[in-house]
Design a protein around this motif. Structure first.
Motif, PDB file in Angstrom:
ATOM      1  N   ASP A   1      12.482 -11.554  -7.651  1.00  0.00           N
ATOM      2  CA  ASP A   1      11.101 -11.182  -7.956  1.00  0.00           C
ATOM      3  C   ASP A   1      10.428 -10.559  -6.736  1.00  0.00           C
ATOM      4  N   TYR A   2      10.744 -11.076  -5.565  1.00  0.00           N
ATOM      5  CA  TYR A   2      10.171 -10.554  -4.322  1.00  0.00           C
ATOM      6  C   TYR A   2      10.571  -9.092  -4.109  1.00  0.00           C
ATOM      7  N   TYR A   3      11.795  -8.732  -4.527  1.00  0.00           N
ATOM      8  CA  TYR A   3      12.289  -7.364  -4.346  1.00  0.00           C
ATOM      9  C   TYR A   3      12.289  -6.588  -5.665  1.00  0.00           C
ATOM     10  N   ALA A   4      11.423  -6.975  -6.591  1.00  0.00           N
ATOM     11  CA  ALA A   4      11.422  -6.358  -7.914  1.00  0.00           C
ATOM     12  C   ALA A   4      11.090  -4.870  -7.851  1.00  0.00           C
ATOM     13  N   GLU A   5      10.260  -4.453  -6.902  1.00  0.00           N
ATOM     14  CA  GLU A   5       9.857  -3.047  -6.817  1.00  0.00           C
ATOM     15  C   GLU A   5      10.902  -2.173  -6.134  1.00  0.00           C
TER      16      GLU A   5
ATOM     17  N   SER B   1       9.169   4.090  11.673  1.00  0.00           N
ATOM     18  CA  SER B   1      10.381   3.917  10.873  1.00  0.00           C
ATOM     19  C   SER B   1      10.471   2.538  10.222  1.00  0.00           C
ATOM     20  N   LEU B   2       9.671   1.584  10.692  1.00  0.00           N
ATOM     21  CA  LEU B   2       9.679   0.261  10.065  1.00  0.00           C
ATOM     22  C   LEU B   2       9.333   0.354   8.578  1.00  0.00           C
ATOM     23  N   LEU B   3       8.538   1.328   8.239  1.00  0.00           N
ATOM     24  CA  LEU B   3       8.100   1.476   6.854  1.00  0.00           C
ATOM     25  C   LEU B   3       9.254   1.852   5.926  1.00  0.00           C
ATOM     26  N   HIS B   4      10.365   2.342   6.492  1.00  0.00           N
ATOM     27  CA  HIS B   4      11.529   2.699   5.672  1.00  0.00           C
ATOM     28  C   HIS B   4      12.083   1.489   4.934  1.00  0.00           C
ATOM     29  N   GLY B   5      11.895   0.315   5.503  1.00  0.00           N
ATOM     30  CA  GLY B   5      12.378  -0.888   4.855  1.00  0.00           C
ATOM     31  C   GLY B   5      11.453  -1.405   3.769  1.00  0.00           C
ATOM     32  N   PHE B   6      10.332  -0.714   3.560  1.00  0.00           N
ATOM     33  CA  PHE B   6       9.346  -1.120   2.558  1.00  0.00           C
ATOM     34  C   PHE B   6       8.983   0.086   1.685  1.00  0.00           C
ATOM     35  N   PRO B   7       9.943   0.605   0.941  1.00  0.00           N
ATOM     36  CA  PRO B   7       9.670   1.797   0.122  1.00  0.00           C
ATOM     37  C   PRO B   7       8.594   1.569  -0.926  1.00  0.00           C
ATOM     38  N   ASP B   8       8.333   0.307  -1.285  1.00  0.00           N
ATOM     39  CA  ASP B   8       7.279   0.020  -2.255  1.00  0.00           C
ATOM     40  C   ASP B   8       5.889   0.189  -1.668  1.00  0.00           C
ATOM     41  N   LEU B   9       5.791   0.371  -0.339  1.00  0.00           N
ATOM     42  CA  LEU B   9       4.503   0.568   0.310  1.00  0.00           C
ATOM     43  C   LEU B   9       4.288   2.008   0.790  1.00  0.00           C
TER      44      LEU B   9
ATOM     45  N   GLN C   1      -6.924  -2.848  10.817  1.00  0.00           N
ATOM     46  CA  GLN C   1      -7.154  -1.407  10.745  1.00  0.00           C
ATOM     47  C   GLN C   1      -8.143  -1.095   9.618  1.00  0.00           C
ATOM     48  N   GLU C   2      -9.233  -0.423   9.949  1.00  0.00           N
ATOM     49  CA  GLU C   2     -10.235  -0.090   8.943  1.00  0.00           C
ATOM     50  C   GLU C   2      -9.714   0.971   7.969  1.00  0.00           C
ATOM     51  N   ASN C   3     -10.031   0.796   6.710  1.00  0.00           N
ATOM     52  CA  ASN C   3      -9.714   1.766   5.665  1.00  0.00           C
ATOM     53  C   ASN C   3      -8.218   1.986   5.472  1.00  0.00           C
ATOM     54  N   CYS C   4      -7.390   1.009   5.854  1.00  0.00           N
ATOM     55  CA  CYS C   4      -5.954   1.124   5.591  1.00  0.00           C
ATOM     56  C   CYS C   4      -5.732   1.027   4.082  1.00  0.00           C
ATOM     57  N   ALA C   5      -5.051   2.021   3.534  1.00  0.00           N
ATOM     58  CA  ALA C   5      -4.875   2.090   2.082  1.00  0.00           C
ATOM     59  C   ALA C   5      -3.917   1.032   1.547  1.00  0.00           C
TER      60      ALA C   5
ATOM     61  N   ALA D   1      -4.099  -4.818  -3.629  1.00  0.00           N
ATOM     62  CA  ALA D   1      -5.161  -5.382  -4.471  1.00  0.00           C
ATOM     63  C   ALA D   1      -5.103  -4.836  -5.896  1.00  0.00           C
ATOM     64  N   ALA D   2      -4.613  -3.613  -6.043  1.00  0.00           N
ATOM     65  CA  ALA D   2      -4.485  -3.004  -7.365  1.00  0.00           C
ATOM     66  C   ALA D   2      -3.230  -3.466  -8.093  1.00  0.00           C
ATOM     67  N   GLY D   3      -2.462  -4.355  -7.468  1.00  0.00           N
ATOM     68  CA  GLY D   3      -1.268  -4.883  -8.111  1.00  0.00           C
ATOM     69  C   GLY D   3      -0.074  -3.969  -8.070  1.00  0.00           C
ATOM     70  N   LYS D   4      -0.076  -2.980  -7.182  1.00  0.00           N
ATOM     71  CA  LYS D   4       1.029  -2.029  -7.106  1.00  0.00           C
ATOM     72  C   LYS D   4       2.132  -2.476  -6.150  1.00  0.00           C
ATOM     73  N   ALA D   5       1.924  -3.570  -5.431  1.00  0.00           N
ATOM     74  CA  ALA D   5       2.944  -4.128  -4.538  1.00  0.00           C
ATOM     75  C   ALA D   5       2.657  -5.603  -4.336  1.00  0.00           C
ATOM     76  N   ASP D   6       3.701  -6.331  -4.014  1.00  0.00           N
ATOM     77  CA  ASP D   6       3.582  -7.765  -3.788  1.00  0.00           C
ATOM     78  C   ASP D   6       2.869  -7.998  -2.449  1.00  0.00           C
ATOM     79  N   PRO D   7       1.829  -8.828  -2.423  1.00  0.00           N
ATOM     80  CA  PRO D   7       1.133  -9.093  -1.147  1.00  0.00           C
ATOM     81  C   PRO D   7       2.060  -9.690  -0.092  1.00  0.00           C
ATOM     82  N   ARG D   8       3.097 -10.390  -0.517  1.00  0.00           N
ATOM     83  CA  ARG D   8       4.041 -10.953   0.459  1.00  0.00           C
ATOM     84  C   ARG D   8       4.797  -9.846   1.187  1.00  0.00           C
ATOM     85  N   ARG D   9       5.044  -8.731   0.508  1.00  0.00           N
ATOM     86  CA  ARG D   9       5.733  -7.607   1.134  1.00  0.00           C
ATOM     87  C   ARG D   9       4.851  -6.990   2.227  1.00  0.00           C
TER      88      ARG D   9
END
Length: 368
Positions: free
Chosen positions: A191-195, A298-306, A323-327, A333-341
């Protein structure tokens, strides 16, 4: 009397004024009479080899065309390689005695260009000695098999996330291998890696390994995991002749280190199939997987869902919690990714900045 004295003195002066020629000059011999040259031997007679183990300056190699019963060749590095390191998985050129007979010694004279390099550091922070010490785990790997137990010890998604970052950074395909599936179900981890489109396989002590062999066939696969997750047990089932040491799990839920060095093992052929069964590289159990060699971007490569969310971030956004205004926050919050990720990604950012100790990381709790 005067005349005679003059003649004698003239003779002496004539002797002193004698001109010297090159035969009178003594030349001190140099350290070497060999002329200097940049030309290196081509070693046209070198044979191709594959490095399967490294031990204190000696390299165990095999010939690619030899079968499982082929001899192993002990080799040393040639001086012309300079400081270039030789690691497990390297394809090399060998000269000398490649018979594999007892006492025979060959030389590694060249290293083929590597298709991939899987690295790790002992620390995340590149300003520390441990962070600057970059270790090549294996060369030319096609697949990183992340071995994690579902219980005893429990799965650590933080460690899995680190391995995923290292795999994507090295352009190596990841495979999640969940062991001890007889003790707990895989639902929480999956479930954690569902995306993510992350391939996985479940392993039980008595399960058939046909599916595992299919995923390993024709590839060089590196097995990594914490001590005690059942990695050596899996290796012994896949390669019975390997006889890798198997340890136990301590009372605090941590395994004991059993494998002490990386070694490449040829998989046994699948009955009824002529396909290449592939290789597995068993690595020592690790407590942490430092990522100082991976840039913050490059750290973001491990989190393609973000990744998609960062398109709406302001310029030069560091994606940290302050960071202010980080998307990323709105994306979660919109449910498009797991907050744990997102929490895991930001922990890695903080660890690279030296703000946290990667060895003290704990996985975020599952959402209610």
């Amino acid at each position: 009397m005067v005349t005679g004295g003059t003649d004698g003195q003239g003779a002496v002066l004539a002797t002193r004024r004698r001109e010297y020629d090159e035969e009178d000059v003594r030349v001190r011999p140099g350290r070497s009479s060999r002329p200097r040259t940049r030309t290196r031997p081509r070693h046209a007679d070198a044979v191709d080899g594959f490095v399967v183990a490294v031990d204190r300056g000696r390299y165990t190699c095999v010939l690619p065309d030899d079968g499982p019963d082929g001899p192993t060749i002990t080799a040393m590095r040639a001086r012309e390689l300079g400081r270039r390191s030789v690691v497990v998985g390297d394809r090399v050129g060998l000269v000398g005695d490649t018979s594999g007979a007892p006492g025979a010694l060959a030389r590694i004279v060249r290293i083929a260009e590597r298709s991939s390099v899987l690295r790790r550091t002992a620390d995340d922070d590149e300003t520390t000695p441990e962070g600057r010490l970059e270790r090549v785990v294996v060369a030319n790997a096609d697949q990183l098999v992340i071995v994690s137990s579902l219980s005893d010890p429990p799965p650590r998604t933080g460690f899995i996330d680190r391995c995923l970052v290292a795999a994507y950074d090295a352009d190596v395909e990841p495979l999640l291998c969940l062991t001890k599936a007889d003790l707990a179900g895989p639902e929480a981890v999956l479930d954690y890696y569902a995306e993510l489109d992350l391939p996985h396989v479940l392993v039980r002590p008595d399960s058939d390994l046909t599916r595992v062999r299919e995923l390993l066939a024709g590839r060089i696969s590196v097995l990594v995991g914490h001590s005690g997750v059942g990695k050596s047990t899996l290796v012994n089932r896949l390669v019975p002749a390997a006889d890798r040491a198997v340890g136990t799990v301590s009372a605090i839920g941590r395994g004991r280190h059993t494998s002490t060095s990386a070694v490449a093992l040829r998989l046994t052929p699948v009955p009824g199939s002529d396909a290449d069964p592939g290789w597995i590289v068993d690595t020592p159990g690790v407590r942490s997987f430092g990522l100082a060699h991976v840039s913050a971007e490059s750290l973001l490569h491990g989190f393609p869902d973000l990744v998609e969310a960062t398109a709406d971030c302001p310029a030069n956004c560091e994606h940290t919690a302050d960071q202010e205004n980080c998307a990323l926050d709105a994306w979660v919050a919109a449910g498009k990714a797991d907050p744990r990720r997102l929490a895991s990604y930001r922990r890695l950012l903080a660890s690279r900045a030296g703000e946290t100790d990667p060895r003290a990381e704990t996985d975020p709790p599952a959402p209610a």
